[in-house]
Design a protein around this motif. Structure first.
Motif, mmCIF file in Angstrom:
data_model
loop_
_atom_site.group_PDB
_atom_site.id
_atom_site.type_symbol
_atom_site.label_atom_id
_atom_site.label_comp_id
_atom_site.label_asym_id
_atom_site.label_seq_id
_atom_site.Cartn_x
_atom_site.Cartn_y
_atom_site.Cartn_z
ATOM 1 N N THR A 190 0.974 -1.188 0.180
ATOM 2 C CA THR A 190 0.164 0.102 0.011
ATOM 3 C C THR A 190 0.663 1.209 0.119
ATOM 4 O O THR A 190 0.238 2.318 -0.146
ATOM 5 N N ASN A 191 2.155 1.174 0.400
ATOM 6 C CA ASN A 191 3.030 2.128 0.393
ATOM 7 C C ASN A 191 3.878 2.416 -0.502
ATOM 8 O O ASN A 191 5.107 2.998 -0.301
ATOM 9 N N LEU A 192 3.898 1.412 -1.643
ATOM 10 C CA LEU A 192 4.950 1.164 -2.483
ATOM 11 C C LEU A 192 5.475 2.709 -3.077
ATOM 12 O O LEU A 192 4.602 3.328 -3.642
ATOM 13 N N THR A 193 6.613 2.851 -3.525
ATOM 14 C CA THR A 193 7.270 3.930 -3.957
ATOM 15 C C THR A 193 7.572 3.683 -5.647
ATOM 16 O O THR A 193 7.911 2.383 -5.977
ATOM 17 N N ALA A 194 7.740 4.680 -6.306
ATOM 18 C CA ALA A 194 8.181 4.533 -7.755
ATOM 19 C C ALA A 194 9.646 3.927 -7.752
ATOM 20 O O ALA A 194 10.047 3.302 -8.567
ATOM 21 N N ALA A 195 10.631 4.183 -6.898
ATOM 22 C CA ALA A 195 11.664 3.839 -6.757
ATOM 23 C C ALA A 195 11.810 2.282 -6.609
ATOM 24 O O ALA A 195 12.648 1.511 -7.346
ATOM 25 N N GLN A 196 10.879 1.971 -5.753
ATOM 26 C CA GLN A 196 10.845 0.285 -5.558
ATOM 27 C C GLN A 196 10.294 -0.396 -6.755
ATOM 28 O O GLN A 196 10.997 -1.251 -7.118
ATOM 29 N N LEU A 197 9.338 0.402 -7.574
ATOM 30 C CA LEU A 197 8.756 -0.544 -8.645
ATOM 31 C C LEU A 197 9.773 -0.270 -9.482
ATOM 32 O O LEU A 197 9.757 -1.426 -10.309
ATOM 33 N N LEU A 198 10.426 0.616 -9.714
ATOM 34 C CA LEU A 198 11.509 0.693 -10.730
ATOM 35 C C LEU A 198 12.581 -0.211 -10.672
ATOM 36 O O LEU A 198 13.025 -0.808 -11.723
ATOM 37 N N ALA A 199 13.060 -0.411 -9.215
ATOM 38 C CA ALA A 199 13.846 -1.294 -9.195
ATOM 39 C C ALA A 199 13.789 -2.845 -9.235
ATOM 40 O O ALA A 199 14.300 -3.708 -9.793
ATOM 41 N N ALA A 200 12.413 -3.014 -9.022
ATOM 42 C CA ALA A 200 11.911 -4.475 -9.187
ATOM 43 C C ALA A 200 11.479 -4.629 -10.726
ATOM 44 O O ALA A 200 11.606 -5.784 -11.069
ATOM 45 N N ALA A 201 11.510 -3.826 -11.386
ATOM 46 C CA ALA A 201 10.904 -4.024 -12.840
ATOM 47 C C ALA A 201 12.041 -4.664 -13.608
ATOM 48 O O ALA A 201 11.942 -5.396 -14.624
ATOM 49 N N GLN A 202 13.226 -4.451 -13.274
ATOM 50 C CA GLN A 202 14.391 -4.775 -14.155
ATOM 51 C C GLN A 202 14.281 -6.384 -14.121
ATOM 52 O O GLN A 202 14.926 -6.967 -15.053
ATOM 53 N N ASP A 203 13.963 -7.034 -12.973
ATOM 54 C CA ASP A 203 13.934 -8.552 -12.905
ATOM 55 C C ASP A 203 12.709 -9.027 -12.646
ATOM 56 O O ASP A 203 12.466 -9.907 -11.929
ATOM 57 N N LEU A 204 11.678 -8.449 -12.783
ATOM 58 C CA LEU A 204 10.144 -8.573 -12.506
ATOM 59 C C LEU A 204 9.991 -9.849 -13.445
ATOM 60 O O LEU A 204 9.963 -9.822 -14.498
ATOM 61 N N VAL A 205 9.552 -11.056 -12.821
ATOM 62 C CA VAL A 205 9.372 -12.190 -13.471
ATOM 63 C C VAL A 205 7.538 -12.412 -13.452
ATOM 64 O O VAL A 205 6.977 -12.422 -12.423
ATOM 65 N N VAL A 206 7.276 -12.458 -14.577
ATOM 66 C CA VAL A 206 5.716 -12.687 -15.028
ATOM 67 C C VAL A 206 5.603 -14.004 -15.451
ATOM 68 O O VAL A 206 6.107 -14.103 -16.481
ATOM 69 N N PHE A 207 4.628 -14.920 -15.096
ATOM 70 C CA PHE A 207 4.502 -16.412 -15.427
ATOM 71 C C PHE A 207 2.931 -16.589 -15.444
ATOM 72 O O PHE A 207 1.990 -15.644 -15.249
ATOM 73 N N ASP A 208 2.514 -17.403 -16.511
ATOM 74 C CA ASP A 208 1.163 -17.768 -16.837
ATOM 75 C C ASP A 208 0.326 -16.879 -17.328
ATOM 76 O O ASP A 208 -0.606 -16.571 -17.241
ATOM 77 N N SER A 209 1.190 -16.002 -18.043
ATOM 78 C CA SER A 209 0.647 -15.146 -18.985
ATOM 79 C C SER A 209 0.782 -14.964 -20.663
ATOM 80 O O SER A 209 2.017 -15.473 -20.854
ATOM 81 N N SER A 210 -0.216 -14.766 -21.397
ATOM 82 C CA SER A 210 0.164 -14.613 -22.577
ATOM 83 C C SER A 210 0.893 -13.378 -23.173
ATOM 84 O O SER A 210 1.011 -12.337 -22.321
ATOM 85 N N ARG A 211 1.201 -13.444 -24.416
ATOM 86 C CA ARG A 211 2.072 -12.290 -24.975
ATOM 87 C C ARG A 211 0.961 -10.822 -24.908
ATOM 88 O O ARG A 211 1.493 -9.977 -24.733
ATOM 89 N N THR A 212 -0.250 -11.247 -25.258
ATOM 90 C CA THR A 212 -1.169 -10.164 -25.359
ATOM 91 C C THR A 212 -1.501 -9.353 -24.016
ATOM 92 O O THR A 212 -1.439 -8.164 -23.637
ATOM 93 N N GLU A 213 -1.559 -10.195 -23.002
ATOM 94 C CA GLU A 213 -1.668 -9.808 -21.452
ATOM 95 C C GLU A 213 -0.147 -9.138 -21.123
ATOM 96 O O GLU A 213 -0.492 -8.277 -20.173
ATOM 97 N N LEU A 214 0.904 -9.444 -21.694
ATOM 98 C CA LEU A 214 2.031 -8.894 -21.257
ATOM 99 C C LEU A 214 2.188 -7.421 -21.832
ATOM 100 O O LEU A 214 2.593 -6.549 -21.315
ATOM 101 N N ASP A 215 1.711 -7.424 -22.981
ATOM 102 C CA ASP A 215 1.493 -5.984 -23.672
ATOM 103 C C ASP A 215 0.610 -5.154 -23.250
ATOM 104 O O ASP A 215 0.986 -4.034 -22.776
ATOM 105 N N LYS A 216 -0.391 -5.581 -22.583
ATOM 106 C CA LYS A 216 -1.392 -4.789 -21.567
ATOM 107 C C LYS A 216 -0.471 -4.197 -20.371
ATOM 108 O O LYS A 216 -0.640 -3.194 -20.052
ATOM 109 N N LEU A 217 0.179 -5.122 -19.692
ATOM 110 C CA LEU A 217 1.156 -4.630 -18.770
ATOM 111 C C LEU A 217 2.061 -3.813 -18.986
ATOM 112 O O LEU A 217 2.448 -2.732 -18.351
ATOM 113 N N THR A 218 2.795 -3.738 -20.328
ATOM 114 C CA THR A 218 3.867 -2.927 -20.792
ATOM 115 C C THR A 218 3.136 -1.598 -20.849
ATOM 116 O O THR A 218 3.641 -0.550 -20.527
#
Length: 411
Positions: A217-245
Motif C-alpha cells: 500500500t505504501n510502494l514507491t516509484a523507486a521500489q517499483l522501478l528497481a523491481a521492474a528490471q528483474d520482474l518475473v511474470v508467468f502464466d501470462s500470454s503475450r497479449t496480456e504482457l503487452d497490456k502490462l507494458t
C-alpha cells in the motif's frame, strides 16, 4: 645436480627464459578469465532452467535518463509514486509474478549490506539454500508485526545470528525497520541474472525481507522501478504482457519491456560469443608463441652445450637426467607464471568481498578462493603444464637420441 645443470645450460639464455615466463603469465591471465567467465555462464544458465521451463517473461527497464530525471524531480515525485502504486495494484490483481528489489543500506555498526524485498513467488524460481533456521512461510507475507522476519547472508550472520533482533534503515523507503533473523543463507548463495550470465550476484552481505501487505500500500516509484528490471511474470500470454507494458509506460512515466528468458539468454550469447572467441584466440596465440620460444631455447641451449653434456655423461650423468632437468626447469617457470594470476584472483575476490554491496559480483572468500575461481585457476595451470612440459620433454628426448660422438663433434 639438476639445479646446477639448469643454471649452466638452460639459464644461459636468460632473455628467452624471461620471454617464456612473460608469455605464460599472459596465457595464465587470459585463460583464467575465459574459463572463469564460461563457468559462470554455464552455472547461471543451469540455474535459470526453472524460469525457462515455466515460459516466463522478465522485465527490462529501458527508461531514458530524461524520463528518470523528470519523474523523480521533487515537484513530480508525488505524482510518480501515485502512478507506481496504480501500476503495482494492476500487476498484483491481474498477474502471477515474482518480485525482488534491492537497495544498499548500512547497519547500526556501520556494515554495508543490501536489503532485498521479495514476494512469495520469488523462491519458486530462485532456490536459495538455508544453512540454519527456516525460509519464509505464507504468514510472513501477511502479518504486520513489529519485527519483520528476515533471511541473512553468511557474512551478516556473523554479527546477526539466527534468532537475533536488530534495527536498520531500509533505504528503499527511508524508514527504520526492526528485523528478526529466522534463517541464514548458505555460504555464497546467489541469484543468477538473465542478462549477465557471466556474473554472479552473491548474497553473503544481504538481508532478505518479505513483501508484506503494508509494503504494497505504501510502494514507491523507486521500489517499483528497481523491481521492474528483474520482474518475473508467468502464466501470462503475450497479449496480456503487452497490456502490462502499456500500463507501466502510460503517460511516459517509464519504459518497461517484457522479454522471455530464452530471448534474454540468446541475446547474451550473441554478444558474449565474440568476446569469448577473441579471448580463446588470444590465449592460443600466446601459448603458440610460448611453445615456439621453449622449443627454440631448449634446443639451442642443449646444442650449444653438447661438449659439457658429453663430459657430464662420461662422468656418470645419465641421458634421462637431461630430460628430467628440462622438465624441472619448465615446471619452475610454470609455477612462477601462475603465481601472479593466483595473487590477482585472490586480491580481486577479496576486493569484491570488501567493496560496496551493489557490485555485480559480491564474492566472499570461502577458503582460499570461491569455487569458480579455484577451478578456473586449476584448469589454466594444468593446461599450461601439459602443453609446455610436453613441448620441452619432446625436445629433450629428441636431443637424447643424438649419439655421444655427435655431441662431442665440436671437440
Amino acid at each position: 645436480m639438476y639445479f646446477e645443470f639448469i643454471r649452466n645450460v638452460f639459464l644461459k639464455k636468460l632473455v628467452l627464459t624471461l620471454l617464456t615466463l612473460l608469455c605464460l603469465i599472459s596465457f595464465g591471465f587470459s585463460s583464467y578469465h575465459l574459463l572463469r567467465s564460461n563457468l559462470y555462464v554455464l552455472n547461471n544458465e543451469r540455474s535459470l532452467q526453472t524460469l525457462v521451463k515455466r515460459k516466463v517473461y522478465v522485465g527490462n527497464d529501458q527508461s531514458t535518463g530524461k524520463q528518470f530525471s523528470q519523474n523523480f524531480k521533487q515537484k513530480n515525485l508525488a505524482k510518480t509514486n501515485a502512478h507506481a502504486r496504480k501500476v503495482f495494484a494492476y500487476l498484483d490483481k491481474n498477474y502471477h509474478y515474482s518480485l525482488r528489489w534491492s537497495f544498499d543500506s548500512n547497519l547500526n555498526n556501520g556494515d554495508s549490506v543490501s536489503i532485498d524485498t521479495v514476494n512469495s513467488n520469488f523462491f519458486k524460481f530462485y532456490l536459495l539454500h538455508i544453512a540454519a533456521g527456516r525460509s519464509f512461510d505464507s504468514a510472513d507475507y501477511k502479518n504486520s508485526s513489529y519485527y519483520i522476519p528476515v533471511l541473512v547472508g553468511a557474512n551478516v550472520a556473523k554479527r546477526q545470528p539466527l534468532g537475533s533482533k536488530f534495527t536498520a534503515v531500509n533505504s528503499s523507503s527511508g524508514k527504520k525497520e526492526h528485523y528478526q533473523v529466522v534463517g541464514v543463507l548458505q555460504q555464497n548463495a546467489n541469484v543468477p541474472s538473465v542478462y549477465l550470465l557471466d556474473n554472479q550476484n552473491y548474497l553473503n552481505k544481504t538481508i532478505i525481507r518479505p513483501l508484506r501487505r503494508a509494503d504494497k500500500t505504501n510502494l514507491t516509484a523507486a521500489q517499483l522501478l528497481a523491481a521492474a528490471q528483474d520482474l518475473v511474470v508467468f502464466d501470462s500470454s503475450r497479449t496480456e504482457l503487452d497490456k502490462l507494458t502499456s500500463k507501466f509506460n502510460q503517460g511516459d512515466f517509464f519504459k518497461i519491456r517484457f522479454i522471455s528468458v530464452e530471448k534474454n539468454i540468446s541475446d547474451f550469447y550473441d554478444s558474449y560469443r565474440g568476446t569469448a572467441i577473441m579471448f580463446a584466440i588470444f590465449s592460443l596465440a600466446i601459448m603458440v608463441i610460448a611453445v615456439l620460444i621453449i622449443v627454440w631455447n631448449t634446443w639451442n641451449c642443449l646444442s650449444e652445450e653438447q661438449s659439457e653434456i658429453a663430459l657430464r655423461i662420461s662422468l656418470g650423468m645419465r641421458q634421462t637426467d637431461v630430460l628430467s632437468a628440462a622438465i624441472i626447469y619448465q615446471l619452475l617457470i610454470d609455477i612462477l607464471a601462475i603465481v601472479p594470476v593466483l595473487l590477482y584472483a585472490g586480491s580481486y575476490s577479496k576486493m569484491l568481498a570488501d567493496s560496496s554491496v551493489g557490485s555485480s559480483s559480491q564474492i566472499v572468500l570461502n577458503g582460499l578462493l570461491p569455487r569458480a575461481e579455484t577451478v578456473s585457476l586449476l584448469i589454466s595451470f594444468i593446461l599450461m603444464l601439459l602443453i609446455t612440459v610436453l613441448a620441452i620433454a619432446l625436445v629433450a628426448a629428441h636431443f637424447n637420441r643424438k649419439t655421444l660422438a655427435l655431441r662431442m663433434g665440436d671437440e
